[in-house]
Write an enzyme that holds these catalytic residues in place. Structure first.
Site, PDB file in Angstrom:
ATOM      1  N   ASN A 189      -0.756   6.772   5.024  1.00 38.14           N
ATOM      2  CA  ASN A 189      -1.708   7.065   3.939  1.00 38.14           C
ATOM      3  C   ASN A 189      -1.841   8.549   3.623  1.00 38.14           C
ATOM      4  O   ASN A 189      -2.777   8.957   2.935  1.00 38.14           O
ATOM      5  CB  ASN A 189      -3.100   6.495   4.258  1.00 38.14           C
ATOM      6  CG  ASN A 189      -3.103   4.994   4.393  1.00 38.14           C
ATOM      7  OD1 ASN A 189      -2.565   4.287   3.535  1.00 38.14           O
ATOM      8  ND2 ASN A 189      -3.673   4.486   5.468  1.00 38.14           N
ATOM      9  N   GLN A 221       0.830  -1.202   0.000  1.00 41.88           N
ATOM     10  CA  GLN A 221       0.000   0.000   0.000  1.00 41.88           C
ATOM     11  C   GLN A 221       0.868   1.256   0.000  1.00 41.88           C
ATOM     12  O   GLN A 221       1.323   1.671  -1.051  1.00 41.88           O
ATOM     13  CB  GLN A 221      -0.975  -0.039   1.183  1.00 41.88           C
ATOM     14  CG  GLN A 221      -1.970  -1.190   1.069  1.00 41.88           C
ATOM     15  CD  GLN A 221      -2.979  -1.217   2.197  1.00 41.88           C
ATOM     16  OE1 GLN A 221      -3.376  -0.194   2.718  1.00 41.88           O
ATOM     17  NE2 GLN A 221      -3.400  -2.408   2.589  1.00 41.88           N
ATOM     18  N   ASP A 222       1.134   1.846   1.175  1.00 45.80           N
ATOM     19  CA  ASP A 222       2.041   2.993   1.148  1.00 45.80           C
ATOM     20  C   ASP A 222       3.297   2.668   1.942  1.00 45.80           C
ATOM     21  O   ASP A 222       3.327   1.708   2.706  1.00 45.80           O
ATOM     22  CB  ASP A 222       1.360   4.268   1.662  1.00 45.80           C
ATOM     23  CG  ASP A 222       1.028   4.216   3.138  1.00 45.80           C
ATOM     24  OD1 ASP A 222       0.926   5.293   3.735  1.00 45.80           O
ATOM     25  OD2 ASP A 222       0.854   3.110   3.687  1.00 45.80           O
ATOM     26  N   PRO A 223       4.374   3.448   1.773  1.00 49.63           N
ATOM     27  CA  PRO A 223       5.644   3.132   2.424  1.00 49.63           C
ATOM     28  C   PRO A 223       5.544   3.213   3.947  1.00 49.63           C
ATOM     29  O   PRO A 223       4.669   3.885   4.496  1.00 49.63           O
ATOM     30  CB  PRO A 223       6.591   4.211   1.882  1.00 49.63           C
ATOM     31  CG  PRO A 223       5.937   4.737   0.645  1.00 49.63           C
ATOM     32  CD  PRO A 223       4.469   4.620   0.891  1.00 49.63           C
TER      33      PRO A 223
END
Length: 359
Positions: free
Chosen positions: A233, A161-163
């Site tokens: 996010n 998804q995100d880092p």
């Protein structure tokens, strides 16, 4: 430490457009290159193999209108140089990171995205965020996945998804963290599953760097490529999802055209929905012969969901069995601790190399 290399840029360039889109030249008044090649329509409708919690089903891809540009750059030309010369100074500055750090094998495939309004707005947003806040990963690592896993070497795609949003974690690879940062909870569960599938897998939670996977053709792609420090996010829904979906689409189109193997290892609904939006929802079929695209699905390895269908999938071993036995290709060595390896994988790959050398 990574070393940025310049690879030959005569890669096949694939472009998908349903209609003409406004590009940033319309904003900045720059001239379009007269070297732009016409688009050629591609075909869809290939079949692929899907594994859901160990069950194999044959799936038809839905027909997706798309166009593929199969023209190559002239020999000895540099895609980035040609591209850069046709940019305004403002846009060249805005896209400096893409020009300087995206691997040459990926750049011709992605360069049309960089001129689209959504990507320009995304870059303006990220640039401001970097000026006002700490952003992860460091700029030089945002596109490290392109350098570690060149376009034509991608065999397996794992979508995150995100880092990670704390210091010394994110370095451009999904689920992976910089040394000496220990493995986060989801990665610990991935290690547990690997230990079940390969008893000689060395499970060391002090190690969280998956660069070894990336160098073997495992693309570890987050759907959002940046994040504000300590704010999960925070960079989602600003355009990265559109860009990374295009990355996946380009890989699918390329592999459908050349028949090379491609495996999607999808953990959680977000990853599943992304790929299904391009390949179509799975449907039960029949037949013993499967073509070159395999899709494997399960719940996310997060501690919140891993016990509900991640453990016991045997997906890592199934990927290797398919690559080796069905596709005649090398297995992935899923080991992560430096100096260790999976004996079964090493022996299989050695046999494959020996067979390829036999007259």
């Amino acid at each position: 430490m990574w070393c940025m290399r310049r690879l030959p840029t005569n890669s096949v360039m694939t472009v998908a457009r349903k209609r003409k889109q406004t590009t940033i030249e319309d904003f900045f008044g720059t001239k379009k290159s007269t070297n732009e090649a016409p688009n050629k329509k591609g075909k869809s409708g290939a079949t692929f193999m899907t594994i859901t919690n160990g069950a194999a089903i044959k799936t038809e891809t839905k027909a997706v209108a798309k166009e593929a540009n199969t023209d190559k750059y002239p020999a000895n030309s540099n895609a980035k140089d040609v591209y850069s010369k046709n940019l305004s100074s403002n846009l060249r500055t805005l896209l400096s990171l893409e020009l300087e750090t995206i691997d040459d094998s990926w750049f011709p495939h992605l360069m049309d995205e960089f001129k689209k309004p959504y990507f320009v707005k995304l870059k303006q947003f990220v640039t401001k965020e970097q000026a006002d806040h700490t952003v992860f990963p460091p700029a030089k690592d945002i596109y490290s996945w392109t350098r570690l896993t060149p376009f034509n070497k991608v065999k397996v795609v794992i979508i995150g998804q995100d880092p990670y949003h704390n210091f010394n974690q994110a370095h451009g690879l999904a689920f992976s963290v910089k040394p000496p940062t220990p493995a986060p909870p989801s990665l610990k569960n991935i290690y547990k599953e690997l230990k079940q599938e390969y008893p000689d897998f060395v499970e060391d939670n002090k190690v969280g760097d998956l660069t070894h996977w990336a160098s073997q053709g495992v693309l570890l792609l987050n759907t959002s490529l940046t994040v504000r420090a300590h704010n999960a996010n925070s960079h989602s829904k600003h355009g990265w999802e559109t860009f990374t979906k295009r990355v996946v689409q380009l890989l699918i189109q390329d592999r459908e055209a050349d028949g090379k193997s491609l495996v999607f290892l999808l953990w959680g609904n977000n990853a599943i929905k992304l790929v299904e939006s391009l390949l179509g929802s799975t449907s039960v079929g029949s037949g013993s012969k499967y073509p070159n695209i395999m899709v494997m699905k399960s719940v996310h390895p997060s501690p919140l969901s891993a016990s509900r269908g991640f453990f016991g999938t045997n997906h890592f071993k199934m990927i290797n069995d398919w690559l080796y036995n069905t596709r005649g290709e090398k297995m992935i060595d899923w080991s992560v601790v430096p100096g260790t390896s999976l004996r079964e994988v090493q022996e299989a790959n050695a046999r494959l190399e020996s067979e390829s050398k036999d007259p």
